[in-house]
Design a protein around this motif. Structure first.
Motif: not given
Length: 454
Positions: A96-98, A102-105, A124-126, A145-148
């Motif tokens: 939750q939150g990661k 959550d990080v980049h809405p 995942s955010k990274s 493109m990759s998420a990170c």
């Protein structure tokens, strides 16, 4: 499981389990056969697994206790390595939150809802995996493109789109009608000159010794632009967009060359700078005019005019000093090499004495955004040519082969004359030339001042 029965032994840890199942105890260490479903959950009996998803048999046997632990951690099905990885990819959800959403809405709203197999909440955010994204300004633009990398802050803002980035002129969503004048464009090239001028004046107005507001060209900026256009035999056009990309590069290079011939600027207060131009005009200024103006100022001729105009200092941030070994001219040369050479980032960095990360920052627009491509001096081009010659056919040899082919020579005749393999001649004849090699020829012809007429 492939087997229906397994061999086990009587042990103190599993004795009660088998007694409950109705087995008759003999003595510890005795072996006996039991159906798979009757095995103790911690049994060390080795069995052959069969994948419940694809039906393949897993050759390496596993202990029954380990298999039961894996089932508890998943959904209770047996899987091979490939099917297990696919299942984990589909069902993995960050804490939750990661998660990325959550990080980049805001960026998560650009995540393609149908082309991506995984929901954004499960990314995942990274994450380094490649996903599909939608352009903010043009929904028809879809890129991978990759998420990170997509969440890389300043270098990849919310409106970033590589499809738009590759489009120029009115095809770009940021197009505003081509309103940038040539003067505004060329002034963006002289930031290094401004910094050097401020250093020479010790960040003070040359005439008052107070904080400065403006930097004055001793030799008129319009005169330098005229000289550049004259030497290139180009006319002055209303907007930069009216010039071709080749003309812009040539103009950038020639302007920087001519601009460096004239002295640095002088720092002045804004009211004194305005007074100078009221006296001598805004165009065709010369160092002699400023020398005359300075003498009159020191003699007090302009004292009443300056007092009559109440001076209000401009509020401006202190000049930024780049902690880099490069200047704006070199940044422009690097951009040219990135466009017209096959050198790697490391090789360009070696030429300029900086690390490859500095070159990478210029390439992706993280540094020196204001720099425009300009043709490097001959010594830089020669270094680049020498590096490239070790990778591909020598440009002189290529042009000579093509010239002989145009004269009607056969492959055998050219091979004997130039002492080269016929395979190279065939490649030239059939025009099997890569885009990277075309860049190499462009760089070579620029150095030699030739034109490549195909």
């Amino acid at each position: 499981m492939l087997e229906e029965y397994a061999e086990t032994v009587w042990h103190s840890s599993s004795k009660s389990h088998y007694l409950e199942k109705g087995y008759v105890f003999t003595k510890f260490g005795d072996k006996f056969l039991v159906p798979i479903e009757d095995l103790s959950p911690s049994s060390s009996a080795e069995l052959t697994k069969v994948c419940d998803d694809c039906g393949s048999m897993i050759s390496k046997k596993q202990k029954f206790g380990a298999i039961m632990i894996q089932r508890k951690r998943t959904d209770g099905r047996d899987r091979c390595g490939s099917c297990g990885a696919t299942w984990r990819h589909k069902t993995y959800k960050p804490n939750q939150g990661k998660s990325f959403s959550d990080v980049h809405p805001e960026i998560a709203s650009l995540y393609h809802p149908t082309l991506n197999k995984r929901h954004i909440d499960y990314v995942s955010k990274s994450s380094g995996k490649i996903y599909y994204w939608i352009c903010l300004k043009n929904p028809n633009h879809i890129y991978q493109m990759s998420a990170c990398e997509r969440a890389r802050g300043k270098s990849q803002p919310l409106e970033f789109c590589p499809v738009c980035y590759d489009k120029k002129g009115n095809m770009n969503p940021n197009w505003k009608g081509g309103i940038t004048t040539l003067s505004s464009h060329l002034r963006n090239l002289i930031n290094q000159w401004k910094e050097d001028s401020v250093d020479a004046c010790d960040s003070k107005c040359l005439l008052t010794g107070e904080d400065y507001d403006d930097i004055h060209h001793l030799y008129g900026f319009n005169l330098i632009v005229k000289e550049s256009l004259c030497e290139l035999d180009l006319s002055l056009k209303d907007n930069v967009s009216e010039y071709t990309s080749e003309e812009i590069i040539q103009l950038n290079t020639k302007f920087m060359e001519i601009h460096s011939r004239y002295p640095l600027g002088v720092c002045l207060r804004s009211d004194i700078h305005s007074l100078f131009h009221r006296e001598y005009g805004n165009r065709d200024n010369t160092p002699e005019q400023f020398e005359e103006f300075s003498m009159k100022y020191r003699d007090g001729i302009y004292k009443e005019q300056i007092l009559a105009n109440e001076y209000t200092p401009k509020i401006k941030p202190p000049p930024k000093k780049r902690n880099l070994k490069l200047n704006i001219k070199q940044a422009g040369e690097i951009k040219y090499l990135l466009l017209h050479s096959i050198l790697t980032l490391e090789e360009i960095g070696d030429i300029y004495g900086v690390c490859f990360q500095s070159i990478s920052d210029i390439k992706i627009g993280l540094n020196w955004k204001e720099a425009y491509p300009i043709i490097p001096p001959n010594d830089i081009i020669n270094k680049a040519k020498n590096i490239q010659a070790n990778k591909y056919m020598n440009p002189e040899l290529f042009l000579e082969i093509r010239s002989l082919l145009e004269q009607g020579k056969t492959n055998a005749e050219i091979a004997k004359l130039l002492n080269v393999k016929s395979k190279k001649i065939s490649d030239v004849r059939l025009n099997k030339i890569s885009k990277r090699y075309e860049k190499m020829l462009t760089l070579y012809l620029a150095a030699e001042g030739k034109s490549d007429q195909k």
